[in-house]
Design a protein around this motif. Structure first.
Motif, PDB file in Angstrom:
ATOM      1  N   LEU C 741      -4.012  -0.083   1.772  1.00 43.17           N
ATOM      2  CA  LEU C 741      -3.981   1.302   1.289  1.00 43.17           C
ATOM      3  C   LEU C 741      -3.014   1.354   0.111  1.00 43.17           C
ATOM      4  O   LEU C 741      -1.891   0.839   0.202  1.00 43.17           O
ATOM      5  CB  LEU C 741      -3.493   2.243   2.394  1.00 43.17           C
ATOM      6  CG  LEU C 741      -3.151   3.670   1.940  1.00 43.17           C
ATOM      7  CD1 LEU C 741      -4.407   4.417   1.514  1.00 43.17           C
ATOM      8  CD2 LEU C 741      -2.436   4.432   3.047  1.00 43.17           C
ATOM      9  N   VAL C 813      -1.900  11.771   1.797  1.00 45.88           N
ATOM     10  CA  VAL C 813      -1.628  11.210   3.117  1.00 45.88           C
ATOM     11  C   VAL C 813      -0.969  12.301   3.951  1.00 45.88           C
ATOM     12  O   VAL C 813      -0.037  12.954   3.488  1.00 45.88           O
ATOM     13  CB  VAL C 813      -0.690   9.992   3.006  1.00 45.88           C
ATOM     14  CG1 VAL C 813      -0.209   9.553   4.371  1.00 45.88           C
ATOM     15  CG2 VAL C 813      -1.400   8.852   2.298  1.00 45.88           C
ATOM     16  N   SER C 816       1.018   8.849   8.966  1.00 46.26           N
ATOM     17  CA  SER C 816       0.812   7.409   9.035  1.00 46.26           C
ATOM     18  C   SER C 816       1.647   6.846  10.168  1.00 46.26           C
ATOM     19  O   SER C 816       2.769   7.277  10.410  1.00 46.26           O
ATOM     20  CB  SER C 816       1.196   6.729   7.728  1.00 46.26           C
ATOM     21  OG  SER C 816       0.927   5.353   7.834  1.00 46.26           O
ATOM     22  N   THR C 825      -3.577   5.517   9.102  1.00 40.34           N
ATOM     23  CA  THR C 825      -3.132   6.587   8.214  1.00 40.34           C
ATOM     24  C   THR C 825      -4.214   7.650   8.081  1.00 40.34           C
ATOM     25  O   THR C 825      -5.393   7.320   7.904  1.00 40.34           O
ATOM     26  CB  THR C 825      -2.790   6.007   6.829  1.00 40.34           C
ATOM     27  OG1 THR C 825      -1.770   5.037   6.993  1.00 40.34           O
ATOM     28  CG2 THR C 825      -2.310   7.093   5.880  1.00 40.34           C
ATOM     29  N   HIS C 838      -5.353  -0.004   8.184  1.00 42.81           N
ATOM     30  CA  HIS C 838      -5.046  -0.970   7.138  1.00 42.81           C
ATOM     31  C   HIS C 838      -3.859  -1.816   7.540  1.00 42.81           C
ATOM     32  O   HIS C 838      -3.030  -1.404   8.355  1.00 42.81           O
ATOM     33  CB  HIS C 838      -4.803  -0.274   5.797  1.00 42.81           C
ATOM     34  CG  HIS C 838      -3.785   0.841   5.866  1.00 42.81           C
ATOM     35  ND1 HIS C 838      -2.552   0.741   5.318  1.00 42.81           N
ATOM     36  CD2 HIS C 838      -3.852   2.067   6.446  1.00 42.81           C
ATOM     37  CE1 HIS C 838      -1.883   1.872   5.544  1.00 42.81           C
ATOM     38  NE2 HIS C 838      -2.649   2.683   6.233  1.00 42.81           N
ATOM     39  N   THR C 840      -1.653  -3.188   5.322  1.00 40.08           N
ATOM     40  CA  THR C 840      -0.511  -3.115   4.421  1.00 40.08           C
ATOM     41  C   THR C 840      -0.647  -1.883   3.538  1.00 40.08           C
ATOM     42  O   THR C 840      -1.746  -1.364   3.369  1.00 40.08           O
ATOM     43  CB  THR C 840      -0.391  -4.407   3.580  1.00 40.08           C
ATOM     44  OG1 THR C 840       0.684  -4.272   2.678  1.00 40.08           O
ATOM     45  CG2 THR C 840      -1.663  -4.670   2.799  1.00 40.08           C
ATOM     46  N   THR C 841       0.465  -1.433   3.017  1.00 40.54           N
ATOM     47  CA  THR C 841       0.475  -0.201   2.227  1.00 40.54           C
ATOM     48  C   THR C 841       1.279  -0.441   0.962  1.00 40.54           C
ATOM     49  O   THR C 841       2.362  -1.043   1.011  1.00 40.54           O
ATOM     50  CB  THR C 841       1.177   0.927   3.021  1.00 40.54           C
ATOM     51  OG1 THR C 841       0.604   0.978   4.328  1.00 40.54           O
ATOM     52  CG2 THR C 841       1.000   2.262   2.336  1.00 40.54           C
ATOM     53  N   PHE C1009       5.933   7.255   6.036  1.00 41.74           N
ATOM     54  CA  PHE C1009       5.880   5.793   6.123  1.00 41.74           C
ATOM     55  C   PHE C1009       7.203   5.193   6.582  1.00 41.74           C
ATOM     56  O   PHE C1009       7.332   3.975   6.663  1.00 41.74           O
ATOM     57  CB  PHE C1009       5.461   5.197   4.777  1.00 41.74           C
ATOM     58  CG  PHE C1009       3.992   5.325   4.521  1.00 41.74           C
ATOM     59  CD1 PHE C1009       3.089   4.449   5.126  1.00 41.74           C
ATOM     60  CD2 PHE C1009       3.488   6.329   3.721  1.00 41.74           C
ATOM     61  CE1 PHE C1009       1.729   4.578   4.918  1.00 41.74           C
ATOM     62  CE2 PHE C1009       2.129   6.468   3.505  1.00 41.74           C
ATOM     63  CZ  PHE C1009       1.237   5.588   4.118  1.00 41.74           C
ATOM     64  N   VAL C1036       5.152  -2.395   4.019  1.00 41.74           N
ATOM     65  CA  VAL C1036       5.022  -1.342   3.010  1.00 41.74           C
ATOM     66  C   VAL C1036       5.734  -1.833   1.749  1.00 41.74           C
ATOM     67  O   VAL C1036       6.856  -2.345   1.832  1.00 41.74           O
ATOM     68  CB  VAL C1036       5.666  -0.022   3.484  1.00 41.74           C
ATOM     69  CG1 VAL C1036       5.291   1.112   2.543  1.00 41.74           C
ATOM     70  CG2 VAL C1036       5.227   0.306   4.895  1.00 41.74           C
TER      71      VAL C1036
END
Lengths: 382, 159, 1153, 197
Positions: C741, C813, C816, C825, C838, C840-841, C1009, C1036
């Motif tokens: 994401l 968003v 999450s 998320t 997902h 990873t962000t 996050f 992240v």
């Protein structure tokens, strides 16, 4: 601004007034369950969770008996979910402070419990209380004892001293409680002082519709005098303990009678571990280890790990020690544990400017840190 | 070893000194894996003279030095304990060294109350490249403790 | 023999290491080469880095699957199973196409066999040569055979052939015969002389005999060629360029065709200089001047032989190449004392910044070097002079080195901290500079705190002279003019020259070999919007290869280069689905009573001589769990390991303890041994018994008893730990949602998304605006004259057409949850609500030009921001030809409290607009009010150019800001010119404010996050130097303007670096945790939650459903904070449980010293 | 956007603004071009052995030039004090030809400056011509040419007493052709280096 009300005392019967107050809490205050010391039988006072106000006749928060620190019980009543009704507990100041520590340690919850606390006049050791109560109507005895004490006279029987922890206690009033009942310095007023300290306490008090009053000036002086006396006793105790434990070998001698029963830690209200590390496999030593140690020391005192136990416990909980004295009360061999712990706790608490039980918002020193502090520990270098 | 003059003998300096004229202290050092352990290694590989009196116990971080380890070492005959890790701001684990500092502060308060000389428990910051700093710290501490004499916990039968 | 690697990384400084690690962590095999005999580059010499003033290099190490790199300190070396290191190695050629390159390498020899060298230093002790030590920047001396970096592991000695006088004493002294000077090869090193000069053959035969080379001579070219063809041992040809009938070029070509490895030495007179050069380029190795002087020629020929006989040529097949060539530091030339009035190498107190760092260093020449070099008195005053060898057209350097200002502030802070007198009073620290370029995000605050809290003095001036102080011969007298024009003099004890960065000396040769171009400054030419791209497709620039950069930016550039390389690898040589290596089958011994085999390596005589081995072995044998103690000869070699394996098969131990040296180096070997024996390496350990022995061996009268106790204690402690090693548990692994994401669809977000999507992983971009593009869409041009509009249009198109990218515009968003590998998320937008899974962000939420609300910004149309000016000039709305004068005020409401950071792009923006204005209308008067012009790097040339074009720059400071008023809408600016010391007043047609940039408001998103922001609202990275695009919360990552201000190229780089970090998570089906992770003994846990509070990684949480505390093994980094705060050890760190630690304490004290 | 005026900027020092007006064609533009890249570091000033005798420091002079204060620059005695030691040129981190700029100022001041400046220019020119011609200073000839150029019949008389004293002490020498032309190469080289052969 605390709300101040009063409750009349009839014929000098303090206990009756206290009981009446508790009754009101349940009847008018909507308290579904009230934890309070109750006479269980001859010479035995224990906390009980009362749901039927009728039972309050046996309630005796004045009794100079202190078989356990009820903070742990208050924790049990509030932890891990809602009790399903409004609860209140009558706690001594040291119980209240220990409970606050337990709340910080996630062992209890202040949300679900209204706390009522009486001015603490102290208590006897378990053994002394049995002597005190022997052959007397227990409630009568409590009432007389408290009356005499408040009147500044030696309570009967005069030759029995209160527990040392109580004599060294500088916290006769639990300021953190929702409602306090004032006894000290009320001589001649003909009533007890009822004060609410929190919004919840005020709401509760409002329901009871007690008449308003003001703090009598005599109370402040009486409290100051009491605290001064206890502080002097405490400082003398510190002095003696320090002298008796001025070196590690002296400390070992001080603890010589310890048999490693861990009763002190079981009785301690702030030793919150489900199981003490000293009871776990960490201290299951192999036979050859004992011999190894013995060789190193030429003679090894058994059981081992007693000094280590007390030192570790000091490291673990001296910052949260409220000085209730249950450790000494619980020791089968009369090791003066309370004296030692309070003496050390005075140092450690001062070092971190921490007072256990002062406020639930004050974090336990070892759970937090700051980037710049205590530079002296590393010789000023950072 | 020639006797050293003291104007004011330290409180725990007992008859043991006289009994052990060739006293060599034993120091248990709890060192963090990332900084001080590396520095100690560097001191060794860079051939800096380092006292044989130090026993290194490798920890991942000073923030994991449990008080009972320090107490155990002192009760088991160590004459002093050194805890050493990364400089403030440089902790591999962000802030473990700050937690250690509070813990050592607490231990010092407790132990000095029982007459343990403050110099027997030390916390220092030694970075990975500071091999010399580590050697100096250790050598200085050994000298200091040699002066203080053996820990009186050595003679205790109890642990 | 051709070896295949996914990528070749040239340069093993931090950038090369970062690029190699990034690729290695995604499962690619990497070859990492460095021309030096050690890795680490410049940072081997620097112990402290700004802005933390500490090292922290270990924070680069992998966070997951930590055990694949078996080490703790990055400065000691690099051990990763996917990285092969080639030191003393140069790239000599690069053939083929991207994806299918063949790289040619030449690996020089150290002449010391690292498998035999035990690092005892006997060689160095007998070497008669003394030359300045490179490691200590010349502050100490070293022998010709030396340790290049004293703290490397494994650390073997190296012969520096250039300085070797060929006395062979080291060879004779070495106790393990590790030094090889190829004596046996001489007899087959046939040498041919092709010369017709009378008498030469005879004399040459005479002196070549000394070298033991078989010798022959020919007098005609054809005969010589014939000899070359026939003599199979012919290795060296001495070719006289005066040889009659010689067609030199043809001859050489033919000779090398016959024998490609032939060492051709040209004998050339002065008239052949040009020809010799040509032939050298064509493959001749060496030129000797005629007439030949044997005294000079013999050593040269011998060394040529040694090199030729020892070097290795390697051919690697690689898909991509990353060049991480770094920079050299400028050396103020001692010969040019006339020009260099600072007295470097003349006055003892004048040092370079590198030398100063060595003086401060723990591994440096020693603390006594922190005294005045002249007379040994304590250093109480230090002065720094900036821009030595930077921004100096007189010295041919038109650029700013970008790093020296911050380095000087750091050094000044270190000096304040370290140089204290007996009263604890720190030494005075003064920095002399024209501009303090603190253009990094938090660097302005660093500078401010240096000034305000630490008491560092900053002087706006350029010192021009240093001389011995007339009042104090050991001190230096500095003369300078302060800003008001007053001539000042002051004394200092040390003058530190903040030397700039220069392209590495050998970069032109490397560029030729790699067929990439250099720019006008001598660094690699890179693309403007894509600084990781060189002029050759498939060859990428990392670190400072393209321009001098600080560590954080070098690592970002390295990450970007790794991402590019990875993309190429993925296209041309796709990595087969990364299959987790099968875990070897280990027998379950956790429940068995411990049985330990102790093996002591005795290959090195030192241990035997230092301790009573018999007593030691007896002592060990009496330990309860020990079943056997054996001596192993050469434990570090293959036979040694075989011996251990053999013993283990015979004795059937379930624990093995090896007493040897260098424990780090053994970890991979333990893994192999474990696989062979079916014994988990967790039940094996190596204790370093060698270091104490070595130390003692150097003492006059080592105390054997004390040493014996120390060695025993070391082994006993390891034994205690091993005996209590826990029952084997499966290592934790977590499945990964292999999608990404990206929050933010601007330049950085789109770049990151394309990078990830090109690897085949689906990416969703969530953009809050109606369209992609973000703040970069407002730009019309760049300083260098590029077209950002076109770049952005192409990028938007690429994103929109990408099959793996889903774009959600007008979306946000809202929630999450999760962690690295598994996020969930919720996104709400035009297309409704969607839940994305997902692994990873990437947060690339961008920023905007800051607004101004005062000085009539809204009221007076003559007031503009830089971006507005740029747009109006581009659109034609504003006609430069119609303007008479323009004033610009820099640092508008920034770099002071409120927004105390440098926006980094405004000086570039001002210069850009100023150039546009002056190009269109050279008659415009442009006045720029500035505090420090931040034209870092190559931007400096535009600053110089701007002044040349006639723009007038007027410096101001916060106490003396330019005052703006308006006369009928026309701005009137009053300011003090510090040079003239007078007030001036101008009434420009327009006033342009450099308002800087600020991040978009992301407080809510950051909370969702679980990531922190700086006080200015930028994302706070895990570590400002070593983890510049990571959040502390693993999984992240951050990119672009939301991370820090920068230009488009810099945002592209951070986006790619973030994408590379994200790919590390997506590249496997599972994430593996390390061995050393925390656990919970639930039966003991009282749920107090203090462990959750103290965990710096958020790896612990209260599971309310199960009513217990859970540890996320992926997030846990094994610090053990939880174990110390837990009073009853319900929190346990694997490998460090109470029993093990307390056992080691007992073992340590079993024998007191 | 069209601003209200397109005339040159007024840069008005409020304190003493006299004479600093804009010049339509500025004779100093050629010098200005030499020093435009100046970043005001002051190395020139700090290195200048004569800075103490200057009214504007070199740095201030370059700054005034760039600001367009032509008259003030021409009135200054700074560049006359330049002894052309080239230290500033050698040390200038911008690589500017500062000595050349000083020389150019002398030349321009002689042409465009106030009367006093022109007189200084005449002496300077006479001095350099003299050195060029004789290879060293030839005092008598220098005097002669200077007085001639000044076209002031009374001027020689004013110098007569001091001339007699110098003569008595042997400080004035009769013309002597021994070194004639020895500096020709040097002068050619300097002109080359300064970019005007």
């Amino acid at each position: 601004m605390a709300t101040t009300a009063k409750i009349e005392v009839q014929n000098g019967n303090l206990l009756q007034s206290v009981q009446a107050f508790l009754h009101m809490l349940m009847d008018d205050g909507g308290v579904a369950g009230l934890l309070t010391p109750l006479h269980m039988g001859p010479g035995v006072v224990m906390p009980a969770l009362v749901t039927e106000p009728e039972r309050l006749k046996q309630a005796d928060p004045l009794a100079p008996a202190f078989p356990l620190n009820a903070a742990r019980i208050a924790a049990k009543l509030t932890r891990g979910g809602s009790p399903g009704g409004t609860l209140a507990a009558v706690l001594r100041p040291c119980e209240m402070r220990a409970f606050t520590e337990l709340v910080k340690l996630n062992q209890g919850n202040l949300e679900d419990l209204a706390i009522v606390s009486l001015d603490c006049l102290g208590a006897y050791t378990n053994a002394d209380y049995r002597t005190f109560a022997a052959g007397r109507e227990p409630r009568e005895a409590s009432n007389q004892w408290a009356g005499q004490l408040l009147a500044g006279r030696s309570p009967d029987p005069a030759d029995l001293p209160l527990a040392k922890a109580c004599r060294a206690c500088e916290h006769p009033v639990a300021t953190g409680a929702d409602i306090t009942l004032g006894l000290i310095g009320m001589r001649g007023a003909g009533h007890l002082l009822v004060k609410a300290h929190t919004p919840r306490g005020e709401a509760l008090l409002a329901k009871l519709r007690l008449p308003d009053t003001a703090d009598p000036t005599a109370r402040k002086d009486a409290l100051a005098e009491l605290v001064a006396g206890r502080t002097a006793f405490r400082d003398e105790m510190f002095e003696k303990t320090r002298a008796a434990t001025a070196s590690m070998p002296q400390l070992a001698d001080y603890l010589a009678a310890c048999v490693g029963c861990y009763n002190c830690r079981a009785a301690c209200p702030v030793c919150y571990c489900r199981e003490c590390v000293f009871l776990t496999d960490v201290f299951d030593h192999k036979p050859w280890q004992y011999l190894g140690w013995a060789k190193g020391k030429s003679a090894l005192r058994m059981p081992t790990d007693t000094v280590l136990f007390h030192l570790t416990r000091l490291a673990h909980m001296s910052l949260s020690c409220v000085g209730c004295g249950q450790c000494s009360n619980a020791c089968p061999n009369d090791v003066p544990v309370m004296e030692l712990f309070r003496t050390v706790a005075a140092r450690t608490q001062e070092a971190f400017a921490y007072e256990p039980g002062r406020s639930p918002d004050e974090p336990i020193p070892l759970s937090v840190f700051q980037a710049k502090e205590f530079a002296e520990i590393t010789g000023g270098r950072d | 070893m020639p006797a050293t003059e003291h104007t004011q003998p330290a409180p725990d300096q007992s008859a043991a000194v006289a009994a052990m004229p060739d006293f060599e202290p034993t120091i248990v050092a709890f060192v963090c894996n990332w900084c001080t352990y590396t520095a100690a290694d560097l001191a060794g590989t860079a051939r800096m003279v380092q006292s044989p009196n130090v026993r290194l116990v490798r920890m991942m971080c000073t923030g994991m030095v449990d008080p009972k380890y320090v107490l155990k070492a002192l009760l088991s005959g160590a004459d002093a304990v050194l805890v050493s890790g990364c400089h403030p701001g440089d902790c591999h684990y962000i802030n473990g060294n700050y937690k250690a500092r509070r813990r050592i502060k607490l231990l010092k308060e407790i132990l000095t109350g029982f007459g343990v000389d403050e110099r027997r428990l030390k916390l220092t910051w030694v970075g990975a490249s500071e091999g010399n700093e580590f050697a100096e710290t250790v050598n200085h501490m050994v000298a200091e403790v040699r002066e203080l004499g053996p820990s009186d916990a050595r003679t205790m039968m109890a642990i | 023999m051709k070896t295949t690697y996914a990528a070749l990384v040239v340069g093993a400084g931090v950038a090369g290491i970062r690029a190699a690690l990034d690729l290695a962590e995604t499962g690619q095999k990497v070859a990492l080469v460095d021309r030096k005999p050690h890795l680490g580059g410049l940072l081997t010499q620097l112990d402290y880095q700004f802005p933390t003033n500490a090292c922290g290099m270990c924070k680069m190490l992998p966070l997951t699957e930590r055990d694949s790199s078996s080490q703790f300190c990055m400065r000691k070396g690099l051990f990763h199973k996917n990285i092969d290191m080639f030191l003393s190695t140069e790239l000599t050629g690069l053939d083929g196409d991207p994806g299918q390159f063949t790289a040619f390498l030449r690996q020089g020899s150290s002449f010391v066999d690292p498998t035999k060298c035990i690092g005892c230093g006997a060689c160095s002790a007998v070497c008669p040569v003394r030359v300045p030590s490179e490691f200590n920047a010349g502050l100490t001396e070293r022998a010709a055979v030396h340790l290049p970096v004293p703290h490397n592991i494994p650390n073997s000695y190296v012969v520096d052939l250039d300085h070797c006088i060929r006395c062979w004493r080291c060879h004779e002294t070495c106790p393990t015969e590790a030094i090889d000077f190829q004596f046996n090869r001489r007899a087959t090193f046939h040498t041919l002389l092709a010369s017709a000069e009378p008498g030469l053959a005879e004399s040459a035969a005479e002196w070549i005999k000394d070298l033991l080379f078989p010798f022959a001579a020919e007098t005609a070219p054809e005969a010589a060629l014939e000899q070359i063809a026939q003599d199979e041992h012919l290795a060296m040809l001495l070719l006289d360029l005066d040889l009659p009938g010689l067609e030199p070029e043809r001859f050489l070509a033919r000779a090398l065709e016959l024998k490609p490895e032939l060492v051709v030495v040209l004998l050339a007179g002065p008239q052949h200089a040009e020809l010799a050069g040509k032939l050298k380029a064509a493959g001749a190795r060496l030129v000797l001047d005629k007439p030949l002087k044997p005294k000079a020629a013999v050593p040269v020929l011998d060394k040529t032989f040694l090199r030729a006989a020892s070097e290795k040529r390697l051919e690697l097949s690689v898909a991509a190449v990353v060049l991480a060539t770094g920079f050299d530091t400028y050396t103020p030339c001692p010969e040019s004392f006339g020009a260099d009035t600072l007295g470097y190498k003349v006055l003892p107190g004048v040092v370079t910044s590198v030398e100063f760092e060595r003086m401060l260093s723990g591994s440096g020449p020693g603390r006594d070097r922190l005294t005045r070099p002249g007379d040994g008195k304590p250093v109480r005053r230090v002065a720094w002079l900036q821009c030595v060898g930077s921004r100096d057209l007189g010295k041919g350097v038109g650029y700013c080195s970008s790093i020296c200002c911050m380095i000087s502030i750091k050094e000044a802070l270190l000096a304040r901290q370290m140089l204290k007198d007996e009263n604890g009073e720190p030494a005075a620290a003064t920095i002399f500079s024209m501009d303090m370029r603190t253009f990094g995000r938090d660097y302005q605050r660093y500078r401010d705190s240096a000034e305000e809290e630490a008491g560092v003095r900053f002087v706006k001036s350029r010192i021009h002279t240093a001389m011995p102080s007339p009042d104090d011969p050991g001190a230096l007298r500095l003369r300078y003019m302060d800003e008001s024009g007053e001539l000042k003099e002051e004394d200092t004890d040390l003058l530190v020259l903040a030397v700039g960065a220069r392209p590495p000396k050998d970069l032109p040769a490397l560029a030729r070999a790699a067929q990439v171009e250099l720019n006008e400054h001598g660094f690699l030419r890179t693309r403007h919007f894509d600084p990781s791209r060189t002029t050759r497709l498939g060859v990428f620039a990392a670190g400072s290869a393209g321009a001098p950069r600080d560590i954080a930016e070098s690592l970002i550039a390295a990450g970007a280069a790794a991402m590019e390389a990875s993309r190429l690898i993925n296209i041309y040589a796709p990595l087969k689905e990364k299959v987790a290596e099968p875990e070897p089958e280990y027998r379950d011994v956790g429940r068995e009573a411990p049985k330990v085999l102790v093996a002591l390596c005795t290959s090195c005589p030192v241990l035997e001589s230092a301790v009573d081995m018999e007593a030691l072995i007896a002592r060990l044998q009496s330990q309860p769990a020990v079943i056997a103690v054996a001596r192993i000869d050469a434990g570090c070699t293959a036979p040694g390991w075989e011996k251990i394996a053999e013993l283990a098969r015979e004795k059937r131990p379930n624990r093995i303890l090896l007493g040897a040296c260098m424990p780090y180096a053994y970890v991979p070997k333990l893994r192999e041994l474990g696989a062979a024996l079916g014994l988990n390496p967790a039940f094996m350990d190596v204790a370093d018994v060698y270091t104490p022995a070595m130390t003692a061996a150097r003492e006059e009268n080592p105390d054997r008893t004390a040493l014996g106790r120390e060695v025993f204690a070391t082994l006993n402690m390891a034994l205690a730990r091993l005996v209590r090693a826990d029952t084997l548990r499966q290592r934790s692994a977590a499945p990964v949602y292999r999608q990404a994401l990206v929050v933010g669809g601007g330049l950085a977000g789109m770049t990151a998304a394309v990078g990830i999507a090109d690897h085949g992983y689906p990416v969703t971009i969530v953009e809050s605006e109606e369209a992609l593009g973000g703040a970069a869409m407002r730009l019309r041009t760049t300083l260098e004259g590029r077209d950002p509009q076109r770049y952005m249009a192409d990028l938007v198109e690429q994103v929109e057409k990408h099959p793996n990218i889903t774009v959600r515009t007008d979306s946000r968003v809202v929630l999450s949850m999760g962690k690295a590998g598994a996020f969930s998320t919720v996104v709400y937008g035009r297309d409704g609500v969607a839940t994305l899974e997902h692994g990873t962000t990437i947060l690339a939420t961008g920023g905007r030009e800051a607004k101004v609300y005062d000085y009539g910004f809204r009221v007076h149309p003559a007031t503009l921001t830089q971006v507005e000016l740029e747009q109006r000039l581009a659109s034609g709305e504003l006609d430069a030809g119609a303007l008479g004068s323009v004033a610009m005020i820099q640092c508008w409401r920034s770099r002071e409290e409120g927004r105390n950071y440098c926006s980094r792009i405004c000086c570039a923006g001002a210069l850009k607009n100023l150039h546009t204005l002056l190009r269109k209308n050279p008659g415009i008067k442009v006045f720029v009010f500035y505090r420090d012009i931040m034209s870092y790097g190559f931007m400096e040339q535009f600053y110089t150019e701007a002044r040349r074009l006639g723009a007038i720059f007027i410096r101001y400071d916060l106490e003396n800001r330019p005052q703006v008023a308006f006369d009928n809408g026309k701005p009137r600016i009053t300011a003090r010119d510090p040079v003239l010391g007078e007030d001036i007043q101008i009434s420009p047609d327009i006033l342009v404010l450099s308002t800087g940039v600020e991040p978009n408001d992301v407080e809510e998103l950051a909370e969702q996050f679980g990531v922190p922001l700086t006080e200015d609202g930028f994302y706070r990275e895990a570590e400002p130097k070593w983890r510049p695009v990571d959040f502390l919360k693993y999984g992240v990552f951050m990119a672009g303007l939301a991370r820090a201000p920068g230009n488009m190229g810099e945002h592209v780089a951070s986006a790619k670096a973030a994408a590379e970090r994200a790919l590390r998570i997506l590249s496997g089906e599972r994430l593996d945790a390390g061995n050393v992770v925390a656990e919970v003994r639930h039966s003991l846990c009282s749920l107090c939650g203090r462990c959750i509070d103290v965990c710096p990684y958020g790896a612990r949480r209260m599971d309310l459903d199960e009513d217990r505390i859970e540890v996320d093994a992926i997030l846990c980094q094994g610090c053990g904070s939880c174990t110390a705060v837990c009073p009853n050890s319900a929190a346990v760190l694997k490998g460090f449980d109470d029993a093990q630690v307390m056992g080691s304490i007992d073992a340590a004290l079993e024998e007191l010293a | 956007m069209r601003t209200e005026s397109n005339h040159p900027t007024t840069l008005v020092p409020p304190l003493h603004g006299e004479g600093r007006g804009p010049h339509a064609v500025d004779p100093l533009d050629e010098v200005r071009d030499l020093v435009r890249a100046c970043m005001q570091c002051g190395t020139c000033t700090a290195s200048c052995p004569n800075a103490a005798s200057m009214d504007l420091t070199p740095r201030q002079m370059w700054r005034s030039l760039l600001f367009g204060f032509t008259d003030e620059v021409l009135r200054s005695k700074t560049f006359w004090m330049c002894s052309a030691c080239y230290t500033c040129t050698l040390r200038c981190p911008r690589g500017l030809q500062l000595t050349r700029a000083m020389a150019a100022l002398k030349r321009l001041a002689a042409q465009h400056g106030p009367g006093a400046a022109r007189r200084k220019g005449i002496f300077y020119q006479a001095f350099i011509d003299n050195v060029h011609k004789y290879g060293r200073v030839q005092e008598m000839d220098l005097m002669f040419h200077y007085f001639m150029a000044m076209r002031d019949p009374l001027l020689p008389l004013r110098f007569t007493p001091v001339g007699m004293k110098l003569l008595a002490k042997g400080k004035l020498h009769a013309p002597d052709g021994r070194h004639k032309g020895v500096l020709d190469d040097l002068f050619t080289r300097v002109r080359e280096l300064e970019g005007n052969p």
